[in-house]
Design a protein around this motif. Structure first.
Motif, mmCIF file in Angstrom:
data_model
loop_
_atom_site.group_PDB
_atom_site.id
_atom_site.type_symbol
_atom_site.label_atom_id
_atom_site.label_comp_id
_atom_site.label_asym_id
_atom_site.label_seq_id
_atom_site.Cartn_x
_atom_site.Cartn_y
_atom_site.Cartn_z
ATOM 1 N N ASP A 1 0.831 -1.211 0.000
ATOM 2 C CA ASP A 1 0.000 0.000 0.000
ATOM 3 C C ASP A 1 0.862 1.256 0.000
ATOM 4 N N ARG A 2 1.964 1.228 0.758
ATOM 5 C CA ARG A 2 2.862 2.390 0.763
ATOM 6 C C ARG A 2 3.599 2.518 -0.566
ATOM 7 N N ALA A 3 3.849 1.399 -1.218
ATOM 8 C CA ALA A 3 4.467 1.467 -2.545
ATOM 9 C C ALA A 3 3.552 2.187 -3.523
ATOM 10 N N VAL A 4 2.261 1.890 -3.456
ATOM 11 C CA VAL A 4 1.297 2.585 -4.313
ATOM 12 C C VAL A 4 1.282 4.076 -3.989
ATOM 13 N N ALA A 5 1.243 4.407 -2.699
ATOM 14 C CA ALA A 5 1.247 5.820 -2.293
ATOM 15 C C ALA A 5 2.531 6.512 -2.717
ATOM 16 N N SER A 6 3.633 5.778 -2.668
ATOM 17 C CA SER A 6 4.921 6.345 -3.062
ATOM 18 C C SER A 6 4.945 6.666 -4.552
ATOM 19 N N LEU A 7 4.443 5.747 -5.382
ATOM 20 C CA LEU A 7 4.385 6.015 -6.820
ATOM 21 C C LEU A 7 3.443 7.182 -7.113
ATOM 22 N N LEU A 8 2.374 7.297 -6.359
ATOM 23 C CA LEU A 8 1.412 8.376 -6.592
ATOM 24 C C LEU A 8 1.989 9.761 -6.314
ATOM 25 N N GLU A 9 3.062 9.835 -5.547
ATOM 26 C CA GLU A 9 3.705 11.128 -5.325
ATOM 27 C C GLU A 9 4.289 11.698 -6.616
ATOM 28 N N HIS A 10 4.471 10.856 -7.620
ATOM 29 C CA HIS A 10 4.946 11.318 -8.935
ATOM 30 C C HIS A 10 3.734 11.693 -9.802
ATOM 31 N N ARG A 11 2.802 12.410 -9.221
ATOM 32 C CA ARG A 11 1.515 12.652 -9.868
ATOM 33 C C ARG A 11 1.659 13.428 -11.175
ATOM 34 N N THR A 12 2.522 14.428 -11.201
ATOM 35 C CA THR A 12 2.677 15.212 -12.436
ATOM 36 C C THR A 12 3.111 14.321 -13.584
ATOM 37 N N TYR A 13 4.057 13.440 -13.310
ATOM 38 C CA TYR A 13 4.547 12.516 -14.336
ATOM 39 C C TYR A 13 3.445 11.537 -14.738
ATOM 40 N N LEU A 14 2.721 10.982 -13.761
ATOM 41 C CA LEU A 14 1.695 9.987 -14.054
ATOM 42 C C LEU A 14 0.551 10.578 -14.862
ATOM 43 N N GLU A 15 0.194 11.816 -14.577
ATOM 44 C CA GLU A 15 -0.926 12.422 -15.289
ATOM 45 C C GLU A 15 -0.613 12.638 -16.770
ATOM 46 N N VAL A 16 0.663 12.752 -17.102
ATOM 47 C CA VAL A 16 1.068 12.851 -18.500
ATOM 48 C C VAL A 16 1.212 11.463 -19.117
ATOM 49 N N LEU A 17 1.638 10.514 -18.303
ATOM 50 C CA LEU A 17 1.925 9.165 -18.795
ATOM 51 C C LEU A 17 0.669 8.393 -19.173
ATOM 52 N N THR A 18 -0.403 8.546 -18.392
ATOM 53 C CA THR A 18 -1.583 7.715 -18.587
ATOM 54 C C THR A 18 -2.867 8.536 -18.496
ATOM 55 N N GLU A 19 -3.888 8.088 -19.212
ATOM 56 C CA GLU A 19 -5.197 8.721 -19.121
ATOM 57 C C GLU A 19 -6.046 8.082 -18.024
ATOM 58 N N GLU A 20 -5.552 6.982 -17.435
ATOM 59 C CA GLU A 20 -6.267 6.357 -16.325
ATOM 60 C C GLU A 20 -6.209 7.236 -15.085
ATOM 61 N N ASP A 21 -7.113 6.957 -14.158
ATOM 62 C CA ASP A 21 -6.985 7.553 -12.838
ATOM 63 C C ASP A 21 -5.635 7.146 -12.256
ATOM 64 N N PRO A 22 -4.809 8.092 -11.787
ATOM 65 C CA PRO A 22 -3.462 7.734 -11.333
ATOM 66 C C PRO A 22 -3.442 6.667 -10.245
ATOM 67 N N GLU A 23 -4.382 6.729 -9.302
ATOM 68 C CA GLU A 23 -4.368 5.732 -8.236
ATOM 69 C C GLU A 23 -4.703 4.344 -8.771
ATOM 70 N N THR A 24 -5.664 4.261 -9.674
ATOM 71 C CA THR A 24 -6.005 2.973 -10.278
ATOM 72 C C THR A 24 -4.815 2.426 -11.051
ATOM 73 N N TYR A 25 -4.185 3.305 -11.842
ATOM 74 C CA TYR A 25 -3.020 2.889 -12.625
ATOM 75 C C TYR A 25 -1.910 2.367 -11.719
ATOM 76 N N ALA A 26 -1.568 3.134 -10.672
ATOM 77 C CA ALA A 26 -0.462 2.751 -9.795
ATOM 78 C C ALA A 26 -0.749 1.440 -9.077
ATOM 79 N N ARG A 27 -1.966 1.307 -8.554
ATOM 80 C CA ARG A 27 -2.294 0.087 -7.809
ATOM 81 C C ARG A 27 -2.308 -1.129 -8.736
ATOM 82 N N ASP A 28 -2.929 -0.992 -9.898
ATOM 83 C CA ASP A 28 -2.992 -2.137 -10.817
ATOM 84 C C ASP A 28 -1.601 -2.541 -11.277
ATOM 85 N N PHE A 29 -0.772 -1.551 -11.590
ATOM 86 C CA PHE A 29 0.575 -1.859 -12.081
ATOM 87 C C PHE A 29 1.378 -2.591 -11.012
#
Length: 250
Positions: free
Chosen positions: A197-225
């Motif tokens: 769970d903390r790994a997911v939260a840690s990846l979500l801190e890169h929100r600016t990068y994730l929002e450009v990388l994927t059109e998915e909801d960032p939390e859904t993307y991070a958790r699924d990945f």
């Protein structure tokens, strides 16, 4: 009669845990969050010291942001990301994002970091040309991964980069293992369950990068990945979600 064990994948060994300090060396912000951070969370929970060293600030990683703005933003996101998994020491070597060159300058910088932090375990990212023979790896990952494997030896030899001794960095020959994440030939693993769970939260801190990388909801993307990879690795680790490493003893 067919032996059912022949259809079972080779099981991964538990990563050695008789160490107190680790140093993770990668190319960019978010490299560690794409798989390693669940292991890092477990290590810091156990009272082990973990420090991060990044070769770049990821300044060339977002097409819509010029490097002068992108670098400081991604540095802030990386520091916040590390804090989620209990890492307070994050250093940047200021090599240029996208054009890191493997060579003595990079080896020297990483050897110096190893001498400063004196780890028993060094962690890095896939240093091979491809990801499992399927996708081409980036030159930055290859350069930093290879240089880290080499620098683990350089750090212990006073006659390689003698200028480091003049700077007060005495040789450190205490690296016992280099663990490579993202390898297509893993040998060991760490249980990801306590830190996932903390790994997911840690990846979500890169929100600016994730929002450009994927059109998915960032939390859904991070958790699924992250959970997908952890579960797949777990098939070779007694069914427990896990983070895999290829371990090179020294």
């Amino acid at each position: 009669m067919t032996d059912p064990r022949k259809d079972q994948p080779d099981q991964l060994k538990p990563l050695p845990d008789d160490w107190t300090r680790a140093l993770a060396v990668v190319a960019h912000p978010d490299d560690l969050e794409y798989g390693c951070s669940a292991a890092v969370a477990a290590w810091t929970d156990a009272g082990r010291e973990v420090a991060y060293v990044l070769a770049t600030r990821g300044e060339a990683g977002i097409d819509t942001l010029e490097p002068a703005r992108c670098g400081p933003l991604r540095e802030r996101e990386q520091r916040a990301s590390a804090a989620v998994v209990g890492v307070s020491v994050v250093e940047f070597l200021d090599h240029a994002d996208g054009v890191i060159e493997y060579g003595t300058a990079l080896r020297r910088d990483i050897a110096a970091a190893i001498r400063r932090h004196r780890p028993e375990l060094v962690v890095t990212l896939n240093h091979r040309d491809t990801w499992g023979g399927v996708a081409w790896n980036t030159p930055d990952h290859v350069a930093v991964g290879r240089a880290t494997l080499d620098a683990a030896g350089d750090a212990g030899n006073r006659w390689i980069f003698p200028e480091l001794v003049e700077q007060g960095l005495e040789p450190w020959d205490g690296v016992r293992w280099v663990a490579v994440a993202g390898s297509s030939s893993p040998t060991h693993a760490v249980d990801a369950t306590p830190g996932l769970d903390r790994a997911v939260a840690s990846l979500l801190e890169h929100r600016t990068y994730l929002e450009v990388l994927t059109e998915e909801d960032p939390e859904t993307y991070a958790r699924d990945f992250l959970t997908g990879f952890a579960r797949t690795t777990g098939e070779r680790f007694g069914g427990r979600p896990a983070v895999a490493f290829e371990v090179f003893p020294r």
